[in-house]
Design an enzyme around this catalytic site. Structure first.
Site, short mmCIF file in Angstrom:
data_model
loop_
_atom_site.label_atom_id
_atom_site.label_comp_id
_atom_site.label_asym_id
_atom_site.label_seq_id
_atom_site.Cartn_x
_atom_site.Cartn_y
_atom_site.Cartn_z
N LYS A 134 -3.06 11.78 7.87
CA LYS A 134 -1.79 12.45 7.11
C LYS A 134 -1.52 12.15 5.69
O LYS A 134 -1.59 12.70 4.88
CB LYS A 134 -0.54 12.46 7.99
N LYS B 21 7.36 8.05 -1.14
CA LYS B 21 7.26 7.42 -0.02
C LYS B 21 5.77 7.59 0.55
O LYS B 21 5.06 6.65 0.74
CB LYS B 21 8.35 7.67 0.96
#
Length: 292
Positions: free
Chosen positions: A168, A236
């Site tokens: 991911k 992030k």
């Protein structure tokens, strides 16, 4: 079977609603936003009185949360209340090291954690075609495949716990770097004075095309910066990817530059806008807007 779903935001909300429509099991939900909970209960879900109540009564728990810190906090409550034999799928984008640590902490309690981050964006979360990548015990994944398939179009078992989080982060690194360089390219086109509509048409039908570029064209170049994937969350995610590169000694030549661009965007107050607001950094620096 009773399925718990925690975190009903931009991604979690539509995934949960598709889950409710796609299974014949009871779905229990929890979120700090009452409106998000209501959107799911209107589709047939049941609201949990508390996170502890959800964890203590559900056979399967799915979480979709903003940051590793939120995942850790929720996992702590799940650990205190969940029954042995509970399967815990975390759909959030997380650091592989955090996922592996939580897996080790939960295992002695009989709780099996699998990392199951998703990709495809809000539109595909809504239409149920989202991609779910899973790391962890393959037998547990196969046992619950039908639950995951209820809100996704593609399921991939990547490998051991933590491996899906690696996949991911790399995926998000690619799309975010593509947005960054697309913003730069479009500003070059603007300063060079060519027709930007024609430039977009060429790129979307040529070798420079990407999901990131299409996102920039669909939102940023039209001045529409309402968050689909907020810059703060994108920052992030890319930061976790840069940390992962550092952990494995991979030279960071591209991603850190995109991260710096995002940091500038956040410093300008654009953290709550869409990740395509990276374009606005170039607009401030050059004193020109880039619009179709």
């Amino acid at each position: 079977m009773k399925i718990g779903f925690v975190g009903l935001g931009n991604m979690g909300g539509p995934m949960c609603r598709n889950l409710v429509k796609g299974v014949n099991h009871e779905v229990v939900v929890h979120d700090l936003n009452p409106e998000a909970v209501r959107a799911c209960t209107e589709q047939g879900a049941t609201a949990a009185a508390s996170l502890a109540a959800l964890a203590g009564t559900c056979d399967v728990i799915l979480t979709s949360l903003p940051t590793p810190r939120h995942v850790e906090a929720v996992a702590t409550e799940i650990a205190a209340s969940a029954r042995p034999g509970t399967a815990f799928f975390d759909l959030s984008t997380n650091a592989p090291a955090v996922v592996r640590r939580l897996h080790e902490e939960l295992a002695p309690r009989g709780i099996t954690l699998l990392d199951a981050p998703v990709t495809g964006g809000v539109a595909r979360a809504v239409d149920g075609s989202i991609v779910v990548m899973v790391g962890g015990e393959e037998a547990v994944f196969e046992q619950h495949r039908a639950i995951l398939a209820a809100f996704s179009g593609t399921l991939v078992h990547v490998g051991p716990v933590g491996s899906a989080s690696v996949a991911k982060l790399i995926n998000n690194m690619l799309v975010l770097c593509n947005i960054a360089v697309a913003a730069e390219g479009m500003m070059i086109g603007r300063m060079a004075g060519i027709d930007l509509t024609k430039l977009v048409n060429i790129i979307e039908n040529g070798s420079g095309d990407s999901v990131g570029f299409r996102g920039l064209a669909a939102r940023g170049l039209k001045g529409e910066f309402k968050a689909s994937f907020a810059l703060d969350l994108a920052y992030k995610d890319l930061g976790l990817a840069v940390d992962l590169a550092t952990e494995h000694g991979v030279p960071g030549l591209m991603a850190p530059q995109a991260l710096a661009l995002m940091r500038m965007g956040r410093a300008l107050g654009h953290g709550g806008l869409d990740s395509t607001a990276m374009l606005k950094v170039y607009e401030v620096l050059m004193g020109k807007e880039v619009r179709l």
